[in-house]
Design an enzyme around this catalytic site. Sequence first.
Site, PDB file in Angstrom:
ATOM      1  N   GLY A 120      69.971  61.003  49.635  1.00  0.00           N
ATOM      2  CA  GLY A 120      71.112  61.794  50.075  1.00  0.00           C
ATOM      3  C   GLY A 120      71.295  63.014  49.195  1.00  0.00           C
ATOM      4  O   GLY A 120      70.564  64.008  49.318  1.00  0.00           O
ATOM      5  N   GLY A 121      72.263  62.933  48.278  1.00  0.00           N
ATOM      6  CA  GLY A 121      72.635  64.072  47.430  1.00  0.00           C
ATOM      7  C   GLY A 121      71.466  64.845  46.836  1.00  0.00           C
ATOM      8  O   GLY A 121      71.433  66.084  46.891  1.00  0.00           O
ATOM      9  N   SER A 127      71.705  56.718  45.626  1.00  0.00           N
ATOM     10  CA  SER A 127      71.644  57.424  44.332  1.00  0.00           C
ATOM     11  C   SER A 127      70.228  57.537  43.778  1.00  0.00           C
ATOM     12  O   SER A 127      70.030  57.509  42.555  1.00  0.00           O
ATOM     13  CB  SER A 127      72.581  56.782  43.305  1.00  0.00           C
ATOM     14  OG  SER A 127      73.919  56.830  43.771  1.00  0.00           O
ATOM     15  N   GLU A 148      77.401  54.886  56.688  1.00  0.00           N
ATOM     16  CA  GLU A 148      78.536  55.782  56.959  1.00  0.00           C
ATOM     17  C   GLU A 148      78.876  55.778  58.448  1.00  0.00           C
ATOM     18  O   GLU A 148      80.039  55.903  58.826  1.00  0.00           O
ATOM     19  CB  GLU A 148      78.211  57.197  56.460  1.00  0.00           C
ATOM     20  CG  GLU A 148      78.272  57.253  54.933  1.00  0.00           C
ATOM     21  CD  GLU A 148      77.317  58.244  54.293  1.00  0.00           C
ATOM     22  OE1 GLU A 148      76.817  59.148  54.984  1.00  0.00           O
ATOM     23  OE2 GLU A 148      77.064  58.089  53.080  1.00  0.00           O
ATOM     24  N   GLU A 194      69.698  50.230  51.964  1.00  0.00           N
ATOM     25  CA  GLU A 194      70.666  51.063  51.252  1.00  0.00           C
ATOM     26  C   GLU A 194      71.895  50.230  50.892  1.00  0.00           C
ATOM     27  O   GLU A 194      72.794  50.055  51.729  1.00  0.00           O
ATOM     28  CB  GLU A 194      71.105  52.234  52.136  1.00  0.00           C
ATOM     29  CG  GLU A 194      69.993  53.183  52.508  1.00  0.00           C
ATOM     30  CD  GLU A 194      70.530  54.594  52.760  1.00  0.00           C
ATOM     31  OE1 GLU A 194      69.952  55.529  52.195  1.00  0.00           O
ATOM     32  OE2 GLU A 194      71.531  54.759  53.475  1.00  0.00           O
ATOM     33  N   GLY A 221      75.940  57.433  46.969  1.00  0.00           N
ATOM     34  CA  GLY A 221      76.816  58.516  46.527  1.00  0.00           C
ATOM     35  C   GLY A 221      77.659  58.158  45.319  1.00  0.00           C
ATOM     36  O   GLY A 221      78.615  58.845  44.983  1.00  0.00           O
ATOM     37  N   HIS A 238      73.114  54.140  59.755  1.00  0.00           N
ATOM     38  CA  HIS A 238      73.506  54.438  58.372  1.00  0.00           C
ATOM     39  C   HIS A 238      74.874  53.813  58.107  1.00  0.00           C
ATOM     40  O   HIS A 238      75.737  53.784  58.992  1.00  0.00           O
ATOM     41  CB  HIS A 238      73.546  55.953  58.159  1.00  0.00           C
ATOM     42  CG  HIS A 238      73.666  56.308  56.719  1.00  0.00           C
ATOM     43  ND1 HIS A 238      74.865  56.252  56.041  1.00  0.00           N
ATOM     44  CD2 HIS A 238      72.740  56.690  55.816  1.00  0.00           C
ATOM     45  CE1 HIS A 238      74.656  56.591  54.780  1.00  0.00           C
ATOM     46  NE2 HIS A 238      73.376  56.855  54.605  1.00  0.00           N
ATOM     47  N   ASN A 261      68.237  62.816  53.600  1.00  0.00           N
ATOM     48  CA  ASN A 261      69.367  62.764  54.539  1.00  0.00           C
ATOM     49  C   ASN A 261      70.415  63.762  54.057  1.00  0.00           C
ATOM     50  O   ASN A 261      71.097  63.513  53.068  1.00  0.00           O
ATOM     51  CB  ASN A 261      69.930  61.326  54.550  1.00  0.00           C
ATOM     52  CG  ASN A 261      71.174  61.212  55.419  1.00  0.00           C
ATOM     53  OD1 ASN A 261      71.552  62.152  56.117  1.00  0.00           O
ATOM     54  ND2 ASN A 261      71.808  60.047  55.370  1.00  0.00           N
ATOM     55  N   TRP A 262      70.502  64.871  54.762  1.00  0.00           N
ATOM     56  CA  TRP A 262      71.453  65.913  54.329  1.00  0.00           C
ATOM     57  C   TRP A 262      72.899  65.524  54.605  1.00  0.00           C
ATOM     58  O   TRP A 262      73.813  66.180  54.149  1.00  0.00           O
ATOM     59  CB  TRP A 262      71.139  67.232  55.044  1.00  0.00           C
ATOM     60  CG  TRP A 262      69.887  67.908  54.594  1.00  0.00           C
ATOM     61  CD1 TRP A 262      68.949  67.426  53.727  1.00  0.00           C
ATOM     62  CD2 TRP A 262      69.428  69.205  55.007  1.00  0.00           C
ATOM     63  NE1 TRP A 262      67.936  68.340  53.568  1.00  0.00           N
ATOM     64  CE2 TRP A 262      68.207  69.438  54.345  1.00  0.00           C
ATOM     65  CE3 TRP A 262      69.918  70.184  55.861  1.00  0.00           C
ATOM     66  CZ2 TRP A 262      67.476  70.618  54.514  1.00  0.00           C
ATOM     67  CZ3 TRP A 262      69.196  71.358  56.043  1.00  0.00           C
ATOM     68  CH2 TRP A 262      67.990  71.565  55.364  1.00  0.00           C
ATOM     69  N   LYS A 263      73.087  64.482  55.432  1.00  0.00           N
ATOM     70  CA  LYS A 263      74.459  64.126  55.859  1.00  0.00           C
ATOM     71  C   LYS A 263      75.131  65.380  56.423  1.00  0.00           C
ATOM     72  O   LYS A 263      74.445  66.186  57.047  1.00  0.00           O
ATOM     73  CB  LYS A 263      75.228  63.474  54.711  1.00  0.00           C
ATOM     74  CG  LYS A 263      74.417  62.323  54.099  1.00  0.00           C
ATOM     75  CD  LYS A 263      75.187  61.453  53.160  1.00  0.00           C
ATOM     76  CE  LYS A 263      74.279  60.336  52.646  1.00  0.00           C
ATOM     77  NZ  LYS A 263      74.963  59.387  51.783  1.00  0.00           N
TER      78      LYS A 263
HETATM   79  P1  13P Z   1      72.845  59.274  47.956  1.00  0.00           P
HETATM   80  O1  13P Z   1      71.398  59.520  47.581  1.00  0.00           O
HETATM   81  O2  13P Z   1      73.676  60.530  47.930  1.00  0.00           O
HETATM   82  O3  13P Z   1      73.428  58.135  47.197  1.00  0.00           O
HETATM   83  O4  13P Z   1      72.823  58.831  49.494  1.00  0.00           O
HETATM   84  C1  13P Z   1      71.956  57.840  49.895  1.00  0.00           C
HETATM   85  C2  13P Z   1      71.988  57.764  51.362  1.00  0.00           C
HETATM   86  O5  13P Z   1      72.969  57.330  51.942  1.00  0.00           O
HETATM   87  C3  13P Z   1      70.815  58.236  52.103  1.00  0.00           C
HETATM   88  O6  13P Z   1      70.907  57.932  53.448  1.00  0.00           O
END
Ligand code: 13P
Length: 259
Positions: free
Chosen positions: A241-242, A220, A104, A174, A180, A102, A16-18
């Site tokens: 994510g990251g 994470s 967010e 999640e 994050g 998600h 997930n590049w966000k």
């Molecule tokens: P991180 O891997 O950056 O913690 O993000 C997880 C995430 O929200 C994937 O959708």
Amino acid sequence: MIKMNRKYRKTIIAGNWKMNLLPSDVRSYGDKLKRMAAKIKWCDIAVCPPSVMLPAAIKVFNDSRIGVGAQNICDQAKGAYTGENSAAQIRDLGVKYVIIGHSERRQYYGETDISVNLKAKAAVKNGLIPIICVGESLDQREMGITIEQIRIQTKIALFGIPADKMRKIVIAYEPIWAIGTGKTAAAEEANEVCEEIRKLLRAQYGARTARSVSILYGGSMNEANASDLLAQPDIDGGLVGGASLDPEKFHAIILAANQ
Ligand code: 13P
């Protein structure tokens, strides 16, 4: 370690590049990932860039096994919804997956369990595989209501989705406090929640359907902790994510899942 449950369900690593990277980054990212992941056999891979980058991603991954996913769709089919993209429009591009609900989006854009359910149904109806996200906040975990929260989110998200569509549904657990933050849920702890999700699926849809659904962990996940998490019996992959922003780090996680 070839996981026994691969007989029943897929291992999936989705990035997930966000809201990161640029349209002009997609080609070099894609070329690198395709080269590194060419021999991956046991694991489905998805890359989920911002919607404005989906056409570029479709183009670059077209000749590979790497699927492209969107990060959101509208809960309505079409019409006067300025700024939104429908499931049909996203599917028409050649997109395979869509992340739904998600945390967010729930936190910053007012998504509710009900809108998550509408979006999941819109995805299924249009041939997209929804990756439905559920997860508890730190407060909820400390109050001891993690399982209740996950059950409510999952049950509402799946309301009205019949058993024969469940093979094309992915659930991502999640925990919000792990996103994050660098704090990962302990592997056993994450597995316990994923196991609860599968129990709920079993009660609702029966054992055969429940064992066919891939349940991912997100929060994470990185190249150092992926193996431990992915070795758990009810964790069938990751929503990353990251660590998915760098093709080499992402590939390291894919390798861990391909064992
Ligand atoms: P991180 O891997 O950056 O913690 O993000 C997880 C995430 O929200 C994937 O959708």
